[in-house]
Every structure is written in structure tokens, then in C-alpha cells.
Design a protein around this motif. Sequence first.
Motif, PDB file in Angstrom:
ATOM      1  N   MET A 115       0.833  -1.200   0.000  1.00 33.18           N
ATOM      2  CA  MET A 115       0.000   0.000   0.000  1.00 33.18           C
ATOM      3  C   MET A 115       0.872   1.255   0.000  1.00 33.18           C
ATOM      4  N   ARG A 116       1.928   1.263   0.817  1.00 31.70           N
ATOM      5  CA  ARG A 116       2.753   2.474   0.816  1.00 31.70           C
ATOM      6  C   ARG A 116       3.514   2.586  -0.497  1.00 31.70           C
ATOM      7  N   LYS A 117       3.779   1.438  -1.152  1.00 31.22           N
ATOM      8  CA  LYS A 117       4.408   1.501  -2.468  1.00 31.22           C
ATOM      9  C   LYS A 117       3.465   2.113  -3.486  1.00 31.22           C
ATOM     10  N   GLY A 118       2.172   1.763  -3.368  1.00 31.42           N
ATOM     11  CA  GLY A 118       1.194   2.330  -4.300  1.00 31.42           C
ATOM     12  C   GLY A 118       1.100   3.835  -4.150  1.00 31.42           C
ATOM     13  N   ILE A 119       1.072   4.325  -2.893  1.00 30.19           N
ATOM     14  CA  ILE A 119       0.972   5.772  -2.674  1.00 30.19           C
ATOM     15  C   ILE A 119       2.216   6.479  -3.176  1.00 30.19           C
ATOM     16  N   LEU A 120       3.397   5.872  -2.922  1.00 29.69           N
ATOM     17  CA  LEU A 120       4.639   6.469  -3.409  1.00 29.69           C
ATOM     18  C   LEU A 120       4.640   6.509  -4.934  1.00 29.69           C
ATOM     19  N   PHE A 121       4.107   5.422  -5.559  1.00 29.03           N
ATOM     20  CA  PHE A 121       4.023   5.377  -7.017  1.00 29.03           C
ATOM     21  C   PHE A 121       3.196   6.546  -7.556  1.00 29.03           C
ATOM     22  N   LEU A 122       2.029   6.778  -6.924  1.00 25.20           N
ATOM     23  CA  LEU A 122       1.161   7.871  -7.367  1.00 25.20           C
ATOM     24  C   LEU A 122       1.859   9.225  -7.220  1.00 25.20           C
ATOM     25  N   LEU A 123       2.506   9.439  -6.051  1.00 25.15           N
ATOM     26  CA  LEU A 123       3.186  10.713  -5.817  1.00 25.15           C
ATOM     27  C   LEU A 123       4.280  10.944  -6.851  1.00 25.15           C
ATOM     28  N   LEU A 124       5.081   9.895  -7.103  1.00 22.08           N
ATOM     29  CA  LEU A 124       6.172  10.028  -8.069  1.00 22.08           C
ATOM     30  C   LEU A 124       5.632  10.331  -9.456  1.00 22.08           C
ATOM     31  N   LEU A 125       4.505   9.664  -9.799  1.00 20.35           N
ATOM     32  CA  LEU A 125       3.925   9.882 -11.126  1.00 20.35           C
ATOM     33  C   LEU A 125       3.442  11.324 -11.259  1.00 20.35           C
ATOM     34  N   ILE A 126       2.847  11.868 -10.174  1.00 19.52           N
ATOM     35  CA  ILE A 126       2.391  13.259 -10.220  1.00 19.52           C
ATOM     36  C   ILE A 126       3.580  14.198 -10.419  1.00 19.52           C
ATOM     37  N   VAL A 127       4.661  13.947  -9.670  1.00 20.18           N
ATOM     38  CA  VAL A 127       5.847  14.802  -9.822  1.00 20.18           C
ATOM     39  C   VAL A 127       6.396  14.704 -11.240  1.00 20.18           C
ATOM     40  N   TRP A 128       6.435  13.473 -11.772  1.00 19.87           N
ATOM     41  CA  TRP A 128       6.945  13.273 -13.133  1.00 19.87           C
ATOM     42  C   TRP A 128       6.095  14.044 -14.141  1.00 19.87           C
ATOM     43  N   ILE A 129       4.767  13.940 -13.990  1.00 22.32           N
ATOM     44  CA  ILE A 129       3.891  14.601 -14.971  1.00 22.32           C
ATOM     45  C   ILE A 129       4.044  16.120 -14.886  1.00 22.32           C
ATOM     46  N   LEU A 130       4.188  16.649 -13.636  1.00 20.08           N
ATOM     47  CA  LEU A 130       4.409  18.092 -13.515  1.00 20.08           C
ATOM     48  C   LEU A 130       5.749  18.479 -14.133  1.00 20.08           C
ATOM     49  N   LEU A 131       6.711  17.574 -14.041  1.00 15.22           N
ATOM     50  CA  LEU A 131       8.055  17.897 -14.513  1.00 15.22           C
ATOM     51  C   LEU A 131       8.121  17.908 -16.036  1.00 15.22           C
ATOM     52  N   VAL A 132       7.524  16.901 -16.686  1.00 14.43           N
ATOM     53  CA  VAL A 132       7.632  16.866 -18.156  1.00 14.43           C
ATOM     54  C   VAL A 132       6.443  17.553 -18.826  1.00 14.43           C
ATOM     55  N   TRP A 133       5.301  17.638 -18.143  1.00 17.60           N
ATOM     56  CA  TRP A 133       4.094  18.295 -18.618  1.00 17.60           C
ATOM     57  C   TRP A 133       3.761  17.931 -20.075  1.00 17.60           C
ATOM     58  N   PRO A 134       3.228  16.723 -20.284  1.00 17.35           N
ATOM     59  CA  PRO A 134       2.992  16.226 -21.642  1.00 17.35           C
ATOM     60  C   PRO A 134       1.725  16.763 -22.316  1.00 17.35           C
ATOM     61  N   PHE A 135       1.056  17.761 -21.733  1.00 17.38           N
ATOM     62  CA  PHE A 135      -0.231  18.199 -22.290  1.00 17.38           C
ATOM     63  C   PHE A 135      -0.135  19.451 -23.150  1.00 17.38           C
ATOM     64  N   SER A 136       1.085  19.991 -23.303  1.00 21.18           N
ATOM     65  CA  SER A 136       1.167  21.261 -24.035  1.00 21.18           C
ATOM     66  C   SER A 136       1.013  21.040 -25.537  1.00 21.18           C
ATOM     67  N   GLY A 137       0.532  22.046 -26.224  1.00 18.37           N
ATOM     68  CA  GLY A 137       0.399  22.000 -27.676  1.00 18.37           C
ATOM     69  C   GLY A 137      -0.797  21.205 -28.165  1.00 18.37           C
ATOM     70  N   GLY A 138      -1.815  20.998 -27.319  1.00 16.33           N
ATOM     71  CA  GLY A 138      -3.043  20.378 -27.790  1.00 16.33           C
ATOM     72  C   GLY A 138      -3.022  18.861 -27.748  1.00 16.33           C
ATOM     73  N   ALA A 139      -1.896  18.223 -28.114  1.00 13.75           N
ATOM     74  CA  ALA A 139      -1.830  16.765 -28.134  1.00 13.75           C
ATOM     75  C   ALA A 139      -1.176  16.258 -26.856  1.00 13.75           C
ATOM     76  N   VAL A 140      -1.609  15.037 -26.433  1.00 16.15           N
ATOM     77  CA  VAL A 140      -1.017  14.446 -25.239  1.00 16.15           C
ATOM     78  C   VAL A 140       0.150  13.560 -25.658  1.00 16.15           C
ATOM     79  N   ASP A 141       1.276  13.753 -24.978  1.00 16.87           N
ATOM     80  CA  ASP A 141       2.488  13.010 -25.306  1.00 16.87           C
ATOM     81  C   ASP A 141       2.504  11.718 -24.503  1.00 16.87           C
ATOM     82  N   TYR A 142       1.904  10.614 -25.073  1.00 13.87           N
ATOM     83  CA  TYR A 142       1.775   9.361 -24.304  1.00 13.87           C
ATOM     84  C   TYR A 142       3.114   8.723 -24.005  1.00 13.87           C
ATOM     85  N   GLN A 143       4.086   8.989 -24.884  1.00  9.16           N
ATOM     86  CA  GLN A 143       5.401   8.368 -24.687  1.00  9.16           C
ATOM     87  C   GLN A 143       5.994   8.755 -23.327  1.00  9.16           C
TER      88      GLN A 143
END
Lengths: 110, 167
Positions: free
Chosen positions: B1-29
Motif C-alpha cells: 500500500m505504501r508503495k502504491g501511494i509512493l508510485f502515485l506521488l512520483l507519477l504526479i511529480v513526473w507529470i508536472l516535470l515533463v508536462w505532456p499536455f502542451s500544444g493540444g496533443a497528449v504526449d503518451y510516450q
Amino acid sequence: MNEFIGFTFIIIGALFDLFGCIGLIRLPDLYNRLQAATKCVTLGTCGILLGSLIIFGLTAAGMKAFLCALFILITSPTSAHALARASHIAGVKLWEGSVVDKLKEDTEKK
Amino acid sequence: MRKGILFLLLLIVWILLVWPFSGGAVDYQSIVAGVVVSFFASLVFGELFTESPHKFLGVKRYLWAILYIPIFLWSCLLANLDVAYRVLHPLLPIKPGIVKVKTRLKSKSAITALANSITLTPGTMTVEVLDDGYLYIHWIWVKEADVEKATLIIVRRFENLLERIFE
């Protein structure tokens, strides 16, 4: 409009950074200097980063600025605490005008 | 369970860091790369994360945290004006000292948040934290050297909220 608000934030942030630096020079001892440095530099830098977030909007650059502000808010007081604690253990004295030092009294009691 | 929460937190930080939503298209890679990296990072570092993962599930804590943010920012701003006043005043009005205060908070994260809040608010900075709930605070303008009265002035304004968020 966004640019205007953003630049206002950046100017206020730079001003607070300046106050922090003046405090670093004028205040007498390490602990007082750490106070000025931590408070003013944290809010000043966060203000600059917030200003860039407002100017860039929800883009890659803006979100990085937001993330940096968040990390500074967490790490800056922690590092100030570490520095103050280490220098008190190492025996850095308080300014001669200081009125009380409970930490020294309690350490000497033990 | 604590691994799952850490996973979510890390994913949020990653998404804020690379921000794949700019320019209209989502960068799934980038998102897929982030999922892989966060998964392995949470596998390795999950044991080092929080001691009480169940606290992350309380919805009320987040509401109190949202209430805490404006109070914290306001006192942070007051702290800066206070320092600016003292620094720019020609006579340098300071009366520094280290006082002792007591907190009733118990958990490590709560005490960390309290010490950080004290450092960023008017005239006070945490110097030492002891295990039995005593904090030593460097105060730039000592109003009260007594433990009880200093606690009332420095600690009480945050303690109640932080208790609801972290305890």
C-alpha cells in the motif's frame, strides 16, 4: 494582463531577495543572519517563480517553476534548521546583546 | 500500500516535470516512461517512505491542508515584512535569544511541518528538536522567555491545524 501581474510578482520577489541580502550584511550573528536569509530568500524566490508561472501559464516551463517553488518551500527551512543546529553544537556564540539561551542552559545541565 | 501511494506521488511529480499536455496533443510516450520509472522507483524505495500510509486516505486531512495554505502564506508574508522592517530600520531593532517551547504533536511528519512553519513565520527559527516534544526556537525579538507563554505565542497558531492534518 498576465504579463503585468507576472512581472509585478517578479519585482516584489526580487525586492524581498534584496532585503534578505541587506539583512545578511547588517545583522550581527549567524542565527539572525540565517533568519533573514531563510525567510526573505524563500518568499522572494517563490515570488519570482510564481511570476514566471503566471507569465508562462500551464506550459512545461510554468509547471517546472511551480514544482521548484514547492521544493524550495520544503527544503529551505530544513536546511536553515540543519545549519543553525550544527553551528550551535559546534559552539558558535550568540550575539552579545542576546537576552536568553535556553538551549545552552539545558545542554550544560546534562 | 505504501508503495502504491509512493508510485502515485512520483507519477504526479513526473507529470508536472515533463508536462505532456502542451500544444493540444497528449504526449503518451512520456507518460508511459513515467509509469515505468515510478514503478521501479517505488519498488526500491517503498520501504523508506512513510510509516503510516493509512493517513493518506483521510479526505478530511486534505481539506484542512487546503485551509492551512492561506494561513501559512499570510504569516509567511508577515514574516518577510517583519524582517524587511528590522533590516531597513537605522537602529536595527533586535533582541534575539533562544527560547524553549513544548508541542503536543507526536508524529514525525507533524513535527517536521511544525518546525518548518515556525522557521518561515515572523521572527522565529527552529534550532533544535528533541524527541520528547520540546523545540528550541531562535527568536529575533524575545517577548517571553518562559516556556508556557512562549509556547502560546509561537506554537499554538499552527498546532491545532497541523494536528488535524498529520496526526
